[in-house]
Scaffold this motif. Sequence first.
Motif, PDB file in Angstrom:
ATOM      1  N   ALA A 200       0.833  -1.205   0.000  1.00 30.69           N
ATOM      2  CA  ALA A 200       0.000   0.000   0.000  1.00 30.69           C
ATOM      3  C   ALA A 200       0.867   1.254   0.000  1.00 30.69           C
ATOM      4  O   ALA A 200       1.985   1.256   0.515  1.00 30.69           O
ATOM      5  N   GLY A 201       0.345   2.303  -0.594  1.00 29.99           N
ATOM      6  CA  GLY A 201       1.012   3.598  -0.543  1.00 29.99           C
ATOM      7  C   GLY A 201       2.104   3.752  -1.581  1.00 29.99           C
ATOM      8  O   GLY A 201       2.163   3.029  -2.569  1.00 29.99           O
ATOM      9  N   ARG A 202       2.972   4.723  -1.298  1.00 33.86           N
ATOM     10  CA  ARG A 202       4.060   5.043  -2.217  1.00 33.86           C
ATOM     11  C   ARG A 202       5.387   4.962  -1.475  1.00 33.86           C
ATOM     12  O   ARG A 202       5.445   5.127  -0.275  1.00 33.86           O
ATOM     13  N   THR A 203       6.413   4.732  -2.251  1.00 31.41           N
ATOM     14  CA  THR A 203       7.768   4.664  -1.711  1.00 31.41           C
ATOM     15  C   THR A 203       8.719   5.039  -2.846  1.00 31.41           C
ATOM     16  O   THR A 203       8.273   5.527  -3.882  1.00 31.41           O
ATOM     17  N   SER A 204      10.013   4.803  -2.674  1.00 28.40           N
ATOM     18  CA  SER A 204      10.936   5.163  -3.750  1.00 28.40           C
ATOM     19  C   SER A 204      12.004   4.093  -3.920  1.00 28.40           C
ATOM     20  O   SER A 204      12.290   3.321  -3.008  1.00 28.40           O
ATOM     21  N   ALA A 205      12.573   4.098  -5.116  1.00 28.81           N
ATOM     22  CA  ALA A 205      13.724   3.246  -5.428  1.00 28.81           C
ATOM     23  C   ALA A 205      14.652   4.081  -6.285  1.00 28.81           C
ATOM     24  O   ALA A 205      14.229   4.633  -7.300  1.00 28.81           O
ATOM     25  N   GLY A 206      15.886   4.205  -5.854  1.00 28.28           N
ATOM     26  CA  GLY A 206      16.843   5.003  -6.607  1.00 28.28           C
ATOM     27  C   GLY A 206      16.422   6.455  -6.738  1.00 28.28           C
ATOM     28  O   GLY A 206      16.721   7.103  -7.732  1.00 28.28           O
ATOM     29  N   GLY A 207      15.691   6.964  -5.746  1.00 34.44           N
ATOM     30  CA  GLY A 207      15.241   8.343  -5.769  1.00 34.44           C
ATOM     31  C   GLY A 207      14.006   8.595  -6.615  1.00 34.44           C
ATOM     32  O   GLY A 207      13.595   9.737  -6.793  1.00 34.44           O
ATOM     33  N   ILE A 208      13.390   7.530  -7.147  1.00 36.33           N
ATOM     34  CA  ILE A 208      12.202   7.672  -7.981  1.00 36.33           C
ATOM     35  C   ILE A 208      10.981   7.242  -7.165  1.00 36.33           C
ATOM     36  O   ILE A 208      10.924   6.120  -6.675  1.00 36.33           O
ATOM     37  N   GLU A 209      10.026   8.152  -7.016  1.00 41.41           N
ATOM     38  CA  GLU A 209       8.793   7.846  -6.310  1.00 41.41           C
ATOM     39  C   GLU A 209       7.935   6.904  -7.152  1.00 41.41           C
ATOM     40  O   GLU A 209       7.850   7.060  -8.372  1.00 41.41           O
TER      41      GLU A 209
END
Length: 186
Positions: free
Chosen positions: A89-98
């Motif tokens: 659920a929700g949002r997060t980031s990988a390598g600075g990309i949301e």
Amino acid sequence: MFDLEPATTEMSRLVRGVDTGGLDGPTPCDDWAVRDLLAHVHQFVDVFTTNARKGPLDPPDGLVENWRTVIPAALDDLARAWSQPSAWAGRTSAGGIEMDAADNAIVAVEELTIHAWDLARATGQAFAPSDDVLAHVEQFFVRFSSDTGDDGPFGPRGPLPADADRLDRVVATAGRDPRWTVRGRG
């Protein structure tokens, strides 16, 4: 929601199979020795576990002394973290990309799979991910590749042998040469 455990279990097996004497050996990753690849695996595992739990990031720096037990334990924790519905659920980031959390899990599987191939090739171990795992990695390429189709998400695609199988195609899309071996081309 899908199970990350097959990918984490395979990476754990490969990590445990690394010969300590080979830590300075080459990998398919430009300018990385096996020790650098292991450190990267530990770092991204920590990041994706933290992302699943929506916590603050504090990834390890460099290869820890007891890597042979610490990294597999972290991989087990990663699989457990993503087994929780809240991870998706929700949002997060990988390598600075949301991105959406579900996309973050796709990135995690891609990282686990491609770097498992790197580690297997660098250390002379067998690697045969399941079709389900490869399908998730292919989904990553669809979501994160250029619109032209000429490049994969990491730049130019690697060369594709005439007898390429599904894993070879995935590896080439990630910019690797499926024929890479420690001693040169297969």
